[in-house]
Motif scaffolding. Structure first.
Motif, PDB file in Angstrom:
ATOM      1  N   UNK A  19       0.811  -1.201   0.000  1.00 59.19           N
ATOM      2  CA  UNK A  19       0.000   0.000   0.000  1.00 59.19           C
ATOM      3  C   UNK A  19       0.845   1.251   0.000  1.00 59.19           C
ATOM      4  N   UNK A  20       0.141   2.362  -0.139  1.00 55.12           N
ATOM      5  CA  UNK A  20       0.803   3.652  -0.121  1.00 55.12           C
ATOM      6  C   UNK A  20      -0.185   4.753  -0.434  1.00 55.12           C
ATOM      7  N   UNK A  21       0.234   5.994  -0.252  1.00 58.93           N
ATOM      8  CA  UNK A  21      -0.657   7.126  -0.499  1.00 58.93           C
ATOM      9  C   UNK A  21      -0.920   7.333  -1.993  1.00 58.93           C
ATOM     10  N   UNK A  22      -2.173   7.633  -2.324  1.00 64.02           N
ATOM     11  CA  UNK A  22      -2.568   8.022  -3.675  1.00 64.02           C
ATOM     12  C   UNK A  22      -3.626   9.113  -3.550  1.00 64.02           C
ATOM     13  N   UNK A  23      -3.668  10.015  -4.525  1.00 63.61           N
ATOM     14  CA  UNK A  23      -4.590  11.131  -4.433  1.00 63.61           C
ATOM     15  C   UNK A  23      -5.789  11.057  -5.351  1.00 63.61           C
ATOM     16  N   UNK A  24      -5.696  10.186  -6.378  1.00 63.23           N
ATOM     17  CA  UNK A  24      -6.788  10.109  -7.348  1.00 63.23           C
ATOM     18  C   UNK A  24      -6.708   8.782  -8.103  1.00 63.23           C
ATOM     19  N   UNK A  25      -7.643   8.605  -9.043  1.00 67.59           N
ATOM     20  CA  UNK A  25      -7.697   7.364  -9.832  1.00 67.59           C
ATOM     21  C   UNK A  25      -6.387   7.118 -10.576  1.00 67.59           C
ATOM     22  N   UNK A  26      -5.821   8.169 -11.157  1.00 71.41           N
ATOM     23  CA  UNK A  26      -4.560   8.032 -11.884  1.00 71.41           C
ATOM     24  C   UNK A  26      -3.440   7.587 -10.948  1.00 71.41           C
ATOM     25  N   UNK A  27      -3.433   8.103  -9.730  1.00 75.47           N
ATOM     26  CA  UNK A  27      -2.431   7.694  -8.747  1.00 75.47           C
ATOM     27  C   UNK A  27      -2.570   6.226  -8.376  1.00 75.47           C
ATOM     28  N   UNK A  41       4.831  -9.929  -8.756  1.00 79.38           N
ATOM     29  CA  UNK A  41       3.471  -9.416  -8.587  1.00 79.38           C
ATOM     30  C   UNK A  41       2.703  -9.423  -9.902  1.00 79.38           C
ATOM     31  N   UNK A  42       3.398  -9.221 -11.002  1.00 76.34           N
ATOM     32  CA  UNK A  42       2.748  -9.278 -12.314  1.00 76.34           C
ATOM     33  C   UNK A  42       2.219 -10.678 -12.603  1.00 76.34           C
ATOM     34  N   UNK A  43       2.886 -11.696 -12.062  1.00 75.80           N
ATOM     35  CA  UNK A  43       2.481 -13.082 -12.300  1.00 75.80           C
ATOM     36  C   UNK A  43       1.519 -13.621 -11.243  1.00 75.80           C
ATOM     37  N   UNK A  44       1.130 -12.794 -10.280  1.00 72.80           N
ATOM     38  CA  UNK A  44       0.221 -13.236  -9.217  1.00 72.80           C
ATOM     39  C   UNK A  44      -1.142 -13.602  -9.800  1.00 72.80           C
ATOM     40  N   UNK A  45      -1.827 -14.489  -9.115  1.00 76.67           N
ATOM     41  CA  UNK A  45      -3.170 -14.879  -9.540  1.00 76.67           C
ATOM     42  C   UNK A  45      -4.145 -13.721  -9.377  1.00 76.67           C
ATOM     43  N   UNK A  46      -4.046 -12.994  -8.256  1.00 78.43           N
ATOM     44  CA  UNK A  46      -4.942 -11.869  -7.981  1.00 78.43           C
ATOM     45  C   UNK A  46      -4.171 -10.732  -7.316  1.00 78.43           C
ATOM     46  N   UNK A  47      -4.447  -9.515  -7.764  1.00 77.62           N
ATOM     47  CA  UNK A  47      -4.006  -8.291  -7.091  1.00 77.62           C
ATOM     48  C   UNK A  47      -5.274  -7.482  -6.820  1.00 77.62           C
ATOM     49  N   UNK A  48      -5.930  -7.753  -5.715  1.00 78.48           N
ATOM     50  CA  UNK A  48      -7.170  -7.053  -5.378  1.00 78.48           C
ATOM     51  C   UNK A  48      -6.828  -5.798  -4.597  1.00 78.48           C
ATOM     52  N   UNK A  49      -7.626  -4.743  -4.778  1.00 79.18           N
ATOM     53  CA  UNK A  49      -7.261  -3.485  -4.134  1.00 79.18           C
ATOM     54  C   UNK A  49      -8.478  -2.606  -3.907  1.00 79.18           C
ATOM     55  N   UNK A  77     -13.743   1.570   7.908  1.00 81.60           N
ATOM     56  CA  UNK A  77     -13.758   1.445   9.375  1.00 81.60           C
ATOM     57  C   UNK A  77     -12.549   2.113  10.005  1.00 81.60           C
ATOM     58  N   UNK A  78     -11.428   2.017   9.312  1.00 80.40           N
ATOM     59  CA  UNK A  78     -10.178   2.604   9.814  1.00 80.40           C
ATOM     60  C   UNK A  78     -10.146   4.119   9.585  1.00 80.40           C
ATOM     61  N   UNK A  79     -10.992   4.600   8.659  1.00 81.95           N
ATOM     62  CA  UNK A  79     -10.982   6.018   8.312  1.00 81.95           C
ATOM     63  C   UNK A  79      -9.757   6.415   7.515  1.00 81.95           C
ATOM     64  N   UNK A  80      -9.196   5.473   6.788  1.00 81.77           N
ATOM     65  CA  UNK A  80      -7.953   5.703   6.040  1.00 81.77           C
ATOM     66  C   UNK A  80      -8.282   6.122   4.609  1.00 81.77           C
ATOM     67  N   UNK A  81      -8.172   7.406   4.334  1.00 76.06           N
ATOM     68  CA  UNK A  81      -8.463   7.942   3.005  1.00 76.06           C
ATOM     69  C   UNK A  81      -7.170   8.258   2.263  1.00 76.06           C
ATOM     70  N   UNK A  82      -7.246   8.184   0.926  1.00 77.03           N
ATOM     71  CA  UNK A  82      -6.088   8.519   0.100  1.00 77.03           C
ATOM     72  C   UNK A  82      -4.935   7.550   0.240  1.00 77.03           C
ATOM     73  N   UNK A  83      -5.243   6.294   0.559  1.00 79.38           N
ATOM     74  CA  UNK A  83      -4.212   5.279   0.780  1.00 79.38           C
ATOM     75  C   UNK A  83      -4.694   3.967   0.171  1.00 79.38           C
ATOM     76  N   UNK A  84      -4.020   3.517  -0.886  1.00 79.77           N
ATOM     77  CA  UNK A  84      -4.409   2.271  -1.541  1.00 79.77           C
ATOM     78  C   UNK A  84      -3.843   1.082  -0.771  1.00 79.77           C
TER      79      UNK A  84
END
Length: 116
Positions: A19-27, A41-49, A77-84
């Protein structure tokens, strides 16, 4: 970008969470591209986010039906915004059924408890 690997396995499936901070869809898209530049990670079965943004939530199940919503609910629930948060799974050959949602929750909880 923080990445945690090797903390969770279940019936052969291996998990990582990042994870990490992102500000918008492009981020969010840039974050995923950067993560998938790592061959593993490119070869992973799933990268859900999921990510909570000012203009609304974004999520993607990447074939792991319902997993994006699990991540999204935990971020709310955590109230964590702007963080993927991305939960990565390498399929181990045994279907997990409903346990897959518990493993996604375990991965997100691990990330939330250990991020810098």
């Amino acid at each position: 970008m923080e990445i945690f690997e090797g903390f969770l396995t279940d019936r052969g499936s291996k998990y990582a969470v990042s994870g990490g901070p992102v500000g918008d869809r492009a981020g969010a898209q840039d974050f995923l591209k950067a993560l998938c530049r790592k061959k593993k990670f490119a070869k992973a079965t799933h990268n859900t986010w999921a990510v909570l943004l000012p203009d609304g939530p974004l999520k993607n199940d990447d074939g792991e039906s319902g997993a994006g919503m699990v991540i999204l609910r935990m971020l709310e629930r955590e109230g964590l915004e702007g963080h993927i948060v991305v939960v990565t799974r390498w399929y181990g050959g045994v279907k997990l059924g409903g346990d897959r949602f518990r493993r996604v929750q375990d991965a997100v909880r691990y990330y939330l408890d250990n991020r810098g």
